[in-house]
Design a protein around this motif. Structure first.
Motif, PDB file in Angstrom:
ATOM      1  N   ALA A  18       0.810  -1.219   0.000  1.00 15.00           N
ATOM      2  CA  ALA A  18       0.000   0.000   0.000  1.00 15.00           C
ATOM      3  C   ALA A  18       0.841   1.265   0.000  1.00 15.00           C
ATOM      4  CB  ALA A  18      -0.943  -0.008   1.199  1.00 15.00           C
ATOM      5  N   GLU A  19       2.075   1.188   0.505  1.00 14.67           N
ATOM      6  CA  GLU A  19       2.937   2.368   0.488  1.00 14.67           C
ATOM      7  C   GLU A  19       3.907   2.367  -0.679  1.00 14.67           C
ATOM      8  OE1 GLU A  19       6.216   4.871   3.156  1.00 14.67           O
ATOM      9  OE2 GLU A  19       5.087   3.248   4.088  1.00 14.67           O
ATOM     10  N   PHE A  20       4.596   1.263  -0.914  1.00 12.22           N
ATOM     11  CA  PHE A  20       5.746   1.287  -1.810  1.00 12.22           C
ATOM     12  C   PHE A  20       5.468   0.886  -3.255  1.00 12.22           C
ATOM     13  CE2 PHE A  20       7.585   1.084   2.422  1.00 12.22           C
ATOM     14  CZ  PHE A  20       8.557   2.072   2.341  1.00 12.22           C
ATOM     15  N   ASP A  47      10.144  -5.530 -14.572  1.00  8.09           N
ATOM     16  CA  ASP A  47      10.121  -4.100 -14.878  1.00  8.09           C
ATOM     17  C   ASP A  47      11.331  -3.348 -14.340  1.00  8.09           C
ATOM     18  OD1 ASP A  47       7.741  -4.596 -16.124  1.00  8.09           O
ATOM     19  OD2 ASP A  47       6.483  -3.617 -14.618  1.00  8.09           O
ATOM     20  N   GLY A  48      12.268  -4.043 -13.701  1.00 10.05           N
ATOM     21  CA  GLY A  48      13.521  -3.434 -13.292  1.00 10.05           C
ATOM     22  C   GLY A  48      13.535  -2.756 -11.934  1.00 10.05           C
ATOM     23  N   TYR A  49      12.458  -2.882 -11.162  1.00 12.49           N
ATOM     24  CA  TYR A  49      12.469  -2.279  -9.824  1.00 12.49           C
ATOM     25  C   TYR A  49      13.378  -3.050  -8.866  1.00 12.49           C
ATOM     26  CZ  TYR A  49       8.421   0.441 -11.335  1.00 12.49           C
ATOM     27  OH  TYR A  49       7.573   1.295 -12.003  1.00 12.49           O
ATOM     28  N   TYR A  55      10.743   8.015  -0.829  1.00 14.53           N
ATOM     29  CA  TYR A  55      11.888   7.178  -1.196  1.00 14.53           C
ATOM     30  C   TYR A  55      11.428   5.753  -1.495  1.00 14.53           C
ATOM     31  CZ  TYR A  55      16.046   4.278  -0.441  1.00 14.53           C
ATOM     32  OH  TYR A  55      17.044   3.348  -0.577  1.00 14.53           O
ATOM     33  N   ASP A  56      12.091   5.116  -2.453  1.00 13.84           N
ATOM     34  CA  ASP A  56      11.795   3.732  -2.858  1.00 13.84           C
ATOM     35  C   ASP A  56      10.359   3.560  -3.318  1.00 13.84           C
ATOM     36  OD1 ASP A  56      14.107   2.273  -2.926  1.00 13.84           O
ATOM     37  OD2 ASP A  56      13.821   1.269  -1.007  1.00 13.84           O
ATOM     38  N   CYS A  57       9.843   4.548  -4.010  1.00 17.89           N
ATOM     39  CA  CYS A  57       8.495   4.467  -4.557  1.00 17.89           C
ATOM     40  C   CYS A  57       8.562   3.763  -5.908  1.00 17.89           C
ATOM     41  CB  CYS A  57       7.920   5.878  -4.722  1.00 17.89           C
ATOM     42  SG  CYS A  57       6.184   5.922  -5.187  1.00 17.89           S
ATOM     43  N   PHE A  58       8.049   2.535  -5.957  1.00 13.99           N
ATOM     44  CA  PHE A  58       8.082   1.758  -7.193  1.00 13.99           C
ATOM     45  C   PHE A  58       6.936   2.217  -8.096  1.00 13.99           C
ATOM     46  CE2 PHE A  58       9.989  -2.064  -4.687  1.00 13.99           C
ATOM     47  CZ  PHE A  58      11.188  -1.394  -4.589  1.00 13.99           C
ATOM     48  N   PRO A  97      18.038   7.532 -14.169  1.00 14.60           N
ATOM     49  CA  PRO A  97      16.833   8.239 -14.607  1.00 14.60           C
ATOM     50  C   PRO A  97      15.536   7.703 -14.014  1.00 14.60           C
ATOM     51  CG  PRO A  97      18.295   7.832 -16.468  1.00 14.60           C
ATOM     52  CD  PRO A  97      18.857   7.070 -15.307  1.00 14.60           C
ATOM     53  N   GLU A  98      15.524   6.428 -13.620  1.00 15.03           N
ATOM     54  CA  GLU A  98      14.297   5.838 -13.077  1.00 15.03           C
ATOM     55  C   GLU A  98      14.079   6.121 -11.599  1.00 15.03           C
ATOM     56  OE1 GLU A  98      15.403   4.100 -16.783  1.00 15.03           O
ATOM     57  OE2 GLU A  98      16.556   4.111 -14.901  1.00 15.03           O
ATOM     58  N   GLU A  99      15.079   6.701 -10.925  1.00 17.00           N
ATOM     59  CA  GLU A  99      14.971   6.948  -9.491  1.00 17.00           C
ATOM     60  C   GLU A  99      15.591   8.306  -9.163  1.00 17.00           C
ATOM     61  OE1 GLU A  99      15.370   2.202  -8.216  1.00 17.00           O
ATOM     62  OE2 GLU A  99      16.909   3.638  -7.580  1.00 17.00           O
ATOM     63  N   TRP A 100      14.774   9.267  -8.776  1.00 21.44           N
ATOM     64  CA  TRP A 100      15.308  10.605  -8.517  1.00 21.44           C
ATOM     65  C   TRP A 100      16.324  10.623  -7.387  1.00 21.44           C
ATOM     66  CZ3 TRP A 100      14.680  12.054  -3.575  1.00 21.44           C
ATOM     67  CH2 TRP A 100      13.568  11.608  -2.849  1.00 21.44           C
ATOM     68  N   TRP A 101      16.306   9.614  -6.500  1.00 23.36           N
ATOM     69  CA  TRP A 101      17.167   9.588  -5.311  1.00 23.36           C
ATOM     70  C   TRP A 101      18.486   8.859  -5.516  1.00 23.36           C
ATOM     71  CZ3 TRP A 101      12.325   7.133  -5.644  1.00 23.36           C
ATOM     72  CH2 TRP A 101      12.373   5.762  -5.895  1.00 23.36           C
ATOM     73  N   HIS A 102      18.711   8.221  -6.648  1.00 28.82           N
ATOM     74  CA  HIS A 102      19.809   7.268  -6.862  1.00 28.82           C
ATOM     75  C   HIS A 102      20.934   7.914  -7.668  1.00 28.82           C
ATOM     76  CE1 HIS A 102      21.076   2.933  -7.870  1.00 28.82           C
ATOM     77  NE2 HIS A 102      21.822   3.675  -8.669  1.00 28.82           N
ATOM     78  N   PHE A 103      22.150   7.967  -7.061  1.00 33.98           N
ATOM     79  CA  PHE A 103      23.300   8.592  -7.711  1.00 33.98           C
ATOM     80  C   PHE A 103      24.544   7.719  -7.542  1.00 33.98           C
ATOM     81  CE2 PHE A 103      20.380  12.021  -6.984  1.00 33.98           C
ATOM     82  CZ  PHE A 103      20.563  12.884  -8.055  1.00 33.98           C
TER      83      PHE A 103
END
Length: 269
Positions: free
Chosen positions: A128-130, A142-144, A200-203, A238-244
């Motif tokens: 329900a959250e992620f 799908d690569g999550y 964070y970690d929103c699939f 590009p698929e995750e705004w938080w990932h660098f």
């Protein structure tokens, strides 16, 4: 810009009080496991002002439990990546912001647990959250979720921005009502970060850094983070705004499995 000269001292004090590293003891009889190479350091030893909210050392993540290999809520990185984050933090403090990290080095055993979880259709406790709009059977295709993660190489970090002074945050309470990670910021789980459009970690495709549905302040916040880190050698996924990922990577082809703990690091660093 107001009060930025005192921000580093105030932030260091707050970080020490609110985000102090506490040991999570391993199970009885558990072995310490492999040690980290000399090139790895704790981020706190390089920059104690960067906030840490290490989600996989807690139950507030898409598994709903502390993840294998996270023995302490500790950010561990290769030294060049940690130093680059320090330089980014210096710039951000002058503008009234701080970095906050959610995940840094990730042991391969944790990645393996993610894969086992993704293949278990019966465990949907945190859906329900992620991943409210994604069928769990699609998380791997799908690569999550992947069998290998750049985090295990030590130069990849998940992070966000916090406007100073940092507001206090409450801990997650297992069993509490879950809210979709893409709900408005004042509705989803409270986080003291700026509004990035999702948690964070929103699939979900809304987590894609340049998703066209994200606009206004949320888009500006994402671009500010991306631009600040990009100037210092970090490449955004590009698929995750938080990932660098800091480049060039110290270990571009090695996936480590030492536990996340002070004892894994060589010497007192």
């Amino acid at each position: 810009m107001t009060g930025t000269r005192t921000a580093p001292r105030a932030l260091a004090t707050a970080a020490a009080a609110l985000f102090a590293v506490t040991a999570v003891p391993p199970a009885a009889g558990a072995q310490e496991g492999p040690k980290a190479p000399e090139e790895f350091v704790s981020l706190r030893s390089v920059d104690p002002t960067i906030l840490q909210d290490m989600r996989y050392a807690t139950a507030h993540n898409f598994l709903g439990e502390r993840v294998d290999g996270y023995r302490q809520p500790l950010c561990v990185l290769t030294r060049p990546a940690a130093r680059a984050l320090h330089r980014a933090q210096e710039r951000l403090l002058r503008r009234g912001y701080s970095l906050k990290v959610y995940d840094c080095y990730r042991p391969q055993r944790a990645v393996d647990q993610f894969v086992r979880w993704a293949r278990d259709p019966d465990d949907q406790s945190m859906k329900a959250e992620f991943y409210p709009r994604v069928d769990k059977s699609r998380l791997i295709p799908d690569g999550y979720i992947a069998e290998k993660s750049g985090h295990s190489r030590g130069s990849t970090v998940d992070l966000t921005l916090v406007r100073l002074p940092a507001a206090p945050t409450r801990p997650y309470r297992p069993g509490e009502r879950l809210v979709p990670c893409f709900a408005p910021q004042d509705k989803r789980f409270p986080d003291n970060s700026v509004d990035m459009g999702t948690g964070y970690d929103c699939f979900d495709a809304l987590s894609h850094t340049d998703d066209p549905r994200i606009g206004g302040v949320q888009r500006a916040n994402r671009q500010f983070l991306k631009r600040t880190l990009g100037d210092l050698g970090f490449v955004n996924l590009p698929e995750e705004w938080w990932h660098f990922t800091f480049t060039p990577e110290t270990f571009p082809d090695t996936y480590f499995d030492f536990p996340v703990s002070e004892r894994s690091l060589s010497g007192a660093r």
